[in-house]
Write a protein that holds these residues in place. Structure first.
Motif, PDB file in Angstrom:
ATOM      1  N   ASN A 128       0.807  -1.197  -0.065  1.00 17.38           N
ATOM      2  CA  ASN A 128       0.004  -0.124   0.002  1.00 17.38           C
ATOM      3  C   ASN A 128       0.989   1.018  -0.027  1.00 17.38           C
ATOM      4  O   ASN A 128       0.435   2.272   0.510  1.00 17.38           O
ATOM      5  N   ASP A 134      -5.966   5.837  -1.890  1.00 15.43           N
ATOM      6  CA  ASP A 134      -6.047   5.275  -0.570  1.00 15.43           C
ATOM      7  C   ASP A 134      -5.659   3.832  -0.236  1.00 15.43           C
ATOM      8  O   ASP A 134      -4.946   3.686   0.768  1.00 15.43           O
ATOM      9  N   TYR A 135      -5.996   3.195  -1.201  1.00 17.45           N
ATOM     10  CA  TYR A 135      -5.891   1.619  -1.228  1.00 17.45           C
ATOM     11  C   TYR A 135      -5.373   1.126  -2.319  1.00 17.45           C
ATOM     12  O   TYR A 135      -5.772   1.575  -3.492  1.00 17.45           O
ATOM     13  N   PHE A 139      -3.789  -4.968  -0.189  1.00 14.91           N
ATOM     14  CA  PHE A 139      -3.493  -4.432   0.915  1.00 14.91           C
ATOM     15  C   PHE A 139      -4.478  -5.001   2.006  1.00 14.91           C
ATOM     16  O   PHE A 139      -4.119  -5.386   2.879  1.00 14.91           O
ATOM     17  N   ASP A 140      -5.962  -4.585   1.749  1.00 19.69           N
ATOM     18  CA  ASP A 140      -6.808  -5.228   2.729  1.00 19.69           C
ATOM     19  C   ASP A 140      -6.873  -6.535   3.044  1.00 19.69           C
ATOM     20  O   ASP A 140      -7.238  -7.095   4.049  1.00 19.69           O
ATOM     21  N   HIS A 175       2.535   0.646   6.295  1.00 24.13           N
ATOM     22  CA  HIS A 175       0.987   0.780   6.433  1.00 24.13           C
ATOM     23  C   HIS A 175       0.395  -0.527   7.014  1.00 24.13           C
ATOM     24  O   HIS A 175      -0.370  -0.600   7.649  1.00 24.13           O
ATOM     25  N   ASP A 260     -11.267  -5.872  -1.666  1.00 21.02           N
ATOM     26  CA  ASP A 260     -10.307  -5.693  -2.625  1.00 21.02           C
ATOM     27  C   ASP A 260     -10.770  -6.221  -3.910  1.00 21.02           C
ATOM     28  O   ASP A 260     -10.592  -5.968  -5.060  1.00 21.02           O
TER      29      ASP A 260
END
Length: 319
Positions: A128, A134-135, A139-140, A175, A260
């Motif tokens: 990230n 932002d994303y 990442f999530d 992050h 995602d």
């Protein structure tokens, strides 16, 4: 534009398959053909192309990794390698490209754009660390993988009254460590963006035990320090039993989260829209819930800062 290509490059990230699926099916809605390039830029040089249609990307939205596969390619960094790739694209009649990956992948995307191939970048990296979004895709999912691992570690940490140091990925960015630390209630979060003092960390651990805490969880970003070095120093300074876990590539795998999948679908669809209008040399990201288009050149010269409000909140809540 009637024929485009898509590739995934650099480290794999959960959700890349969902992005490829979106590119192919959005392109089909415009009667555009799509070719998948296997093994990233290496596939461009080796002419490893495969025709993709709506059926060939069925049943992949939930799969982690990248079915196109990925590889590092030093040859593409050279003028000779780029000319080989350009020749292959011309042979297949490919007029534009979608590149899914991180900053290294975007350097290749810029090279293609400079050679006259309109190219759109889609941020896909668990780190990230890409600005103007932002994303990034993956990442999530990686974040949830880390949190799930910390939850399990916490159970055994409490049972044995031990300190655990958990090292997470992120390259030179913190992050993953920051968000995972906040979400899992870690006592200490170490990130490369913020200097830390071992005496302060150990004092916090000792004070926690004096207040009745049964364990301590320290999350370390790989770019900040070695988890084993931190664990050894804590044991030396406090005398407490300390265990170290390096989660490693476990964080890259697994079924992509709903977030995602949705993010990848949005970015993939927008990338095709841009190419349809013959727009290239851009990256599409998501900022405050809105799709944002940014020059690729700006991506490489703009650092993505750590969210200091999140960091300060995590510090307060870990007391």
């Amino acid at each position: 534009m009637k024929r485009i290509g898509v590739l995934t490059s650099g480290g794999d990230a959960p959700g890349m398959n969902a992005a490829v699926r979106a590119v192919v099916r959005k392109a089909a809605s415009y009667d555009m053909e799509v070719y998948g390039i296997k093994k990233g830029y290496m596939g461009l040089i080796n002419s490893d192309f495969v025709r993709l249609d709506s059926s060939s990307v069925g049943d992949i939205i939930h799969r982690g990794g990248t079915f196109l596969r990925t590889a590092r390619c030093e040859e593409f960094k050279t003028e000779e390698g780029q000319l080989k790739a350009l020749k292959n694209l011309e042979a297949f009649g490919i007029e534009g490209m979608v590149v899914i990956g991180g900053d290294g992948s975007f350097r290749g995307a810029i090279a293609l754009s400079r050679k006259g191939v309109p190219t759109i970048g889609i941020p896909g990296t668990i780190d990230n660390d890409i600005p103007f979004t932002d994303y990034a895709i993956g990442f999530d999912t990686a974040l949830n993988t880390v949190v799930e691992a910390v939850n399990k570690v916490r159970d055994t940490a409490t049972s044995h009254e031990r300190t655990f140091v958990i090292e997470v990925m992120g390259r030179e960015a913190g992050h993953i460590a920051l968000y995972a630390g906040l979400a899992s209630g870690a006592e200490t979060i170490l990130v490369p963006e913020i200097p830390f003092n071992m005496d302060d960390i150990c004092k916090k651990i000792i004070n926690g035990y004096k207040r009745g805490k049964l364990h301590s969880i320290i999350i370390v970003a790989e770019g900040a320090a070695s988890g084993f070095d931190i664990g050894n120093k804590i044991k030396e300074k406090t005398g407490f039993e300390t265990r170290v876990i390096v989660l490693g590539h476990l964080q890259r795998g697994g079924t992509p989260s709903a977030f995602d999948r949705i993010l990848a679908s949005q970015l993939g669809g927008k990338a095709v829209e841009l190419l349809k209008d013959n727009i290239g040399d851009k990256m599409v990201g998501l900022v405050n819930g809105e799709l944002l288009v940014t020059d690729l050149e700006k991506i490489l010269v703009t650092p993505k800062p750590l969210d200091m409000n999140i960091y300060k909140l995590a510090e307060i809540l870990s007391m």
